[in-house]
Scaffold this active site. Structure first.
Site, mmCIF file in Angstrom:
data_model
loop_
_atom_site.group_PDB
_atom_site.id
_atom_site.type_symbol
_atom_site.label_atom_id
_atom_site.label_comp_id
_atom_site.label_asym_id
_atom_site.label_seq_id
_atom_site.Cartn_x
_atom_site.Cartn_y
_atom_site.Cartn_z
ATOM 1 N N ARG A 67 0.821 -1.211 0.000
ATOM 2 C CA ARG A 67 0.000 0.000 0.000
ATOM 3 C C ARG A 67 0.855 1.262 0.000
ATOM 4 N NH1 ARG A 67 -2.374 -3.785 2.892
ATOM 5 N NH2 ARG A 67 -1.424 -3.052 4.820
ATOM 6 N N GLU A 104 5.594 -10.963 14.778
ATOM 7 C CA GLU A 104 5.097 -11.640 15.972
ATOM 8 C C GLU A 104 5.419 -13.145 15.888
ATOM 9 O OE1 GLU A 104 1.040 -10.817 16.653
ATOM 10 O OE2 GLU A 104 1.035 -11.720 18.648
HETATM 11 P P1 AMP Z 1 4.876 -2.751 11.481
HETATM 12 O O1 AMP Z 1 6.157 -3.233 10.890
HETATM 13 O O2 AMP Z 1 4.411 -3.581 12.626
HETATM 14 O O3 AMP Z 1 4.925 -1.272 11.839
HETATM 15 O O4 AMP Z 1 3.752 -2.964 10.387
HETATM 16 C C1 AMP Z 1 3.646 -2.090 9.370
HETATM 17 C C2 AMP Z 1 3.227 -2.746 8.092
HETATM 18 O O5 AMP Z 1 2.186 -3.697 8.274
HETATM 19 C C3 AMP Z 1 2.696 -1.680 7.173
HETATM 20 O O6 AMP Z 1 3.263 -1.898 5.893
HETATM 21 C C4 AMP Z 1 1.197 -1.861 7.193
HETATM 22 O O7 AMP Z 1 0.698 -1.809 5.888
HETATM 23 C C5 AMP Z 1 0.942 -3.213 7.794
HETATM 24 N N1 AMP Z 1 0.026 -3.177 8.951
HETATM 25 C C6 AMP Z 1 0.333 -3.435 10.251
HETATM 26 N N2 AMP Z 1 -0.734 -3.372 11.030
HETATM 27 C C7 AMP Z 1 -1.770 -3.032 10.232
HETATM 28 C C8 AMP Z 1 -3.178 -2.805 10.448
HETATM 29 N N3 AMP Z 1 -3.749 -2.905 11.654
HETATM 30 N N4 AMP Z 1 -3.931 -2.473 9.375
HETATM 31 C C9 AMP Z 1 -3.377 -2.372 8.145
HETATM 32 N N5 AMP Z 1 -2.091 -2.583 7.879
HETATM 33 C C10 AMP Z 1 -1.281 -2.916 8.903
#
Ligand code: AMP
Length: 179
Positions: A67, A104
């Site tokens: 995205r 996770e």
């Molecule tokens: P993180 O590495 O945990 O910060 O996760 C970020 C990535 O995961 C981003 O590229 C987001 O598109 C996706 N992501 C994580 N959590 C969500 C969520 N609740 N809704 C949509 N996309 C998420």
């Protein structure tokens, strides 16, 4: 014209238990389908790549798969900058650098082309959601390995109940909305 806050409220919907039980997925597809709203959001994200006078100060805008691509490409055009994709492992055709980070359950790896940046390029990173910050953190490592300079990161939405901002302490992170 609607406020940016209203545009984001109208355009981002919660999908409970997707992709797995307990996760509330932030779906931005209604926002992408809203021409006026999408334009306002692109303008707001692009502001993270400008100086106090509104002049662009970035050479490249990075989008994180998938995205992030959709948001970063119009931001790059708005700033008169190039677009660089950071992709999941195995998707980029030429020589890459890769960085892995913990999820996770298990691990993820992202890549960038080794020649994606000129030395000293100033870079703005764009993604949709900042959750734990692991993806952005790995992305910043990739950019720096290429010899480019990270000017900042801008996301549509930050999940404040997760430690993304803490993990990215010392980095310039802009979120259009925090929940
Ligand atoms: P993180 O590495 O945990 O910060 O996760 C970020 C990535 O995961 C981003 O590229 C987001 O598109 C996706 N992501 C994580 N959590 C969500 C969520 N609740 N809704 C949509 N996309 C998420």
């Amino acid at each position: 014209m609607r406020s940016l806050e209203q545009v984001l409220t109208d355009g981002i919907r919660d999908i409970p238990d997707y992709p797995q039980a307990g996760v509330v997925f932030k779906d931005i597809t209604p926002l992408l389908a809203d021409h006026t709203g999408f334009g306002q959001v692109v303008e707001a994200l692009a502001a993270a790549g400008t100086d106090d006078d509104g002049q662009p100060i970035v050479d490249k805008v990075v989008g994180i798969e998938a995205r992030g691509f959709i948001l970063a490409a119009p931001v790059a055009l708005a700033l008169g900058a190039g677009f660089v994709p950071v992709r999941k492992k195995g998707k980029l055709p030429a020589a890459t650098y890769e960085e892995s980070y913990a999820l996770e359950y298990g691990e993820a790896t992202i890549e960038v082309h080794q020649d994606a940046f000129a030395p000293g390029d100033r870079v703005l990173v764009i993604d949709d959601v900042l959750a734990t910050g692991g993806t952005v953190e790995a992305c910043l490592r990739l950019i720096r390995r290429c010899g480019a300079e990270v000017l900042g990161t801008a996301v549509l939405l930050e999940l404040s109940f997760l430690p993304g901002r803490k993990r990215l302490q010392g980095e310039a992170v802009t979120a259009l909305v925090t929940v």
